[in-house]
Design an enzyme around this catalytic site. Sequence first.
Site, PDB file in Angstrom:
ATOM      1  N   THR A   1       0.855  -1.181   0.000  1.00 33.39           N
ATOM      2  CA  THR A   1       0.000   0.000   0.000  1.00 33.39           C
ATOM      3  C   THR A   1       0.892   1.232   0.000  1.00 33.39           C
ATOM      4  OG1 THR A   1      -1.816  -1.105   1.099  1.00 33.39           O
ATOM      5  CG2 THR A   1      -1.783   1.271   1.260  1.00 33.39           C
TER       6      THR A   1
ATOM      7  N   PHE B   1       1.152   5.033   0.993  1.00 36.52           N
ATOM      8  CA  PHE B   1       0.550   6.004   1.888  1.00 36.52           C
ATOM      9  C   PHE B   1       1.112   7.393   1.568  1.00 36.52           C
ATOM     10  CE2 PHE B   1       0.421   1.987   4.102  1.00 36.52           C
ATOM     11  CZ  PHE B   1      -0.817   1.990   4.727  1.00 36.52           C
TER      12      PHE B   1
END
Length: 676
Positions: A176, A178
């Site tokens: 992921t 961020f």
Amino acid sequence: MSEEKVAIQGVAGSFHDLAARRFFAPKKIALLECETFEQVCQAVQTHEATAGVMAIENTIAGSLLPNYALLQTHHVSIVGEVYVRIQHNLLALPNQTLADIKVVQAHPMALLQCREFFKQYPHIRLEEAFDTAGIARKIHQEQLKGVGAIAGYYAAELYGLQVLAEGLESNHQNFTRFLVLSRRANPLTRQFNKASLGFRVAHTSGSLAEALLAFKRNGINLTKIQSIPIVGVPYEYTILVDVVWNDVTDFEQALREFKPCVLEYKIYGVYCEGEKNIDLTTRPHIRVEEPQALAQELGKKVASGEVHAKPWQTWLPSAPSAPSDYIIISGPCSAETEAQVRQAAHALASKNITKILRAGVWKPRTRAGGFEGNGVKALEWLANIKAETGLQLAVEVATAEHVEACLKYGVDIVWIGARTTGNPFSVQEIADAVRGTTLGVMVKNPISPDLELWIGAIERLYFAGIDKLVAIHRGFSTHEKTLYRNNPLWSLALQFRARLAHVPLICDPSHIAGKRELVPAVAQKAIDLGMNGLMIEAHPCPTSAWTDAAQQLTPDALAELLSSLKWKPKPDSHEQDTLDRLRAAIDRLDEEFVEIMAARMNLAREIGVFKKLNRLELYQPARWKEILDKRKAQGTKLSLSETFIEQLYEHVHQESLRVQSEVMGDPMPNQQKRAK
Ligand code: PEP
Ligand code: MN
């Protein structure tokens, strides 16, 4: 250091928390837990938090489009990005086993990604929940038995839970990205190399292509493109792009060409591109659960000598005074006064000696009371001098605070001095501070002739994701009396070369020699031994230098020295380098392969003992079939042919039967020799 208050979506222990800690390390952070992403942006906008962390895309689930919309509607700016590998572990209270777990609660996405794993445990009921780390916290707070959570190691550590199973997700390429948000935007300086922009173009043919060409023409890499609908204007879109550059002036030029091609645009932030190669660091730095396992994991990497520094030519300028294969760095030992560094720098630049200026700003002194450097004041001088001469700046650092100050004043390269390399705590602190920035790092050998310490320091930086690396050989302190201030121990430098073949190694003849008369001979020897360059101290008036007066050269003397050196022809062609590297990699794999075979045969022996004690048959056809089927399936996934796997395993199995029959005292019956 001031504490950051970081707004995250979710609770402590979540991947958002991990991303925030990783970005701000080594600074401590306080969390502001928010239920929604909107609240995160709100908290940053209203100064309730000094920063925010917000997921923006996942390599399996794709972009979080509503979060892009939040960037448009809030006064927040992107100041950084962090890529985190999402590893799902099954967590439960200590002393619980998999058999005790009746229900696992987790976010639907996490459950989906771990579906295959749970098929093996039909007794476990899966329940959807809002927040993954939140369940871990609930298990801890309410001491819930029989309940499992799916979360990262960090949550396990924070809530005192044990990891019952690791890496439950079927697809491990799960990362992921961020974004780190702040109310204040970063300025467009060379400290940063990435930007996110949103823009709108006219609905005419080629208008988008035209706008994007501005980036192409200036060598700017487009790393992401995405469109989101403009709310209230059906079928109109905002185009969002992420771009990365090597030189900020290219980006500035691209922007100038881009502006006339678009109806409107907004820069969501300029920042440093985050490190993507982080599968190892998914585990928190401070593991309490399995320090052993982490050390082993690191050890494996270390043993494989896998440090591949970025080719220096891609990030360091070569020097006009030497063939382009060499790095030349020069400047005074210490930045004493603004006039002194300015004089040295202008002389080095105008005599075309180097494009990289060194100057000590914090001076490590063996005994207190000496000149310890001018600190931040000298960084201000250096920033001015850089603007005047265009020279890159290299400065010695020993702490995270030094690194931060260097970043603030536009230093390009930091180096770890000989006294600091020997201290793994300091090296780690520096690695954490440099991580995610565009700084290059040079590592001097430690004072003591300890090759492992030197290599260890480089590996520490590399494992923190830093690959702009150069090693500096500056000699060692030994009992042996030599002509030199520091014993060169050339063989150690060569061993370093052999062990870390992909890290450029330069020599610092000034600190080896200690006396200026000896500098040329040391420099020549370094070049003869195939080193990649030199760092030599130069001072406008060496005899009155505040530090290392005996060894510094005037810029003129240095120019003469460089022109008298016999440079070696390029040692290896690029092709030869590639072949050597590939062969070395194959050797490493083969070594591991033989070790694995030895371990496998040891296990076979153990099985032999077990079979004997329990009077079991040596040859178990069902088991053999199972092995072969599993490996063939694995092989197919990895593009290995079935025949190859069959033939390979035929040999492996034969040898297994042989070692088992040895311990069982059973001769191998004939029909067992062919195991199919
Ligand atoms: C220096 O380069 O001025 C210096 C202090 O070097 P070392 O760390 O090699 O002693
Ligand atoms: Mn010095």
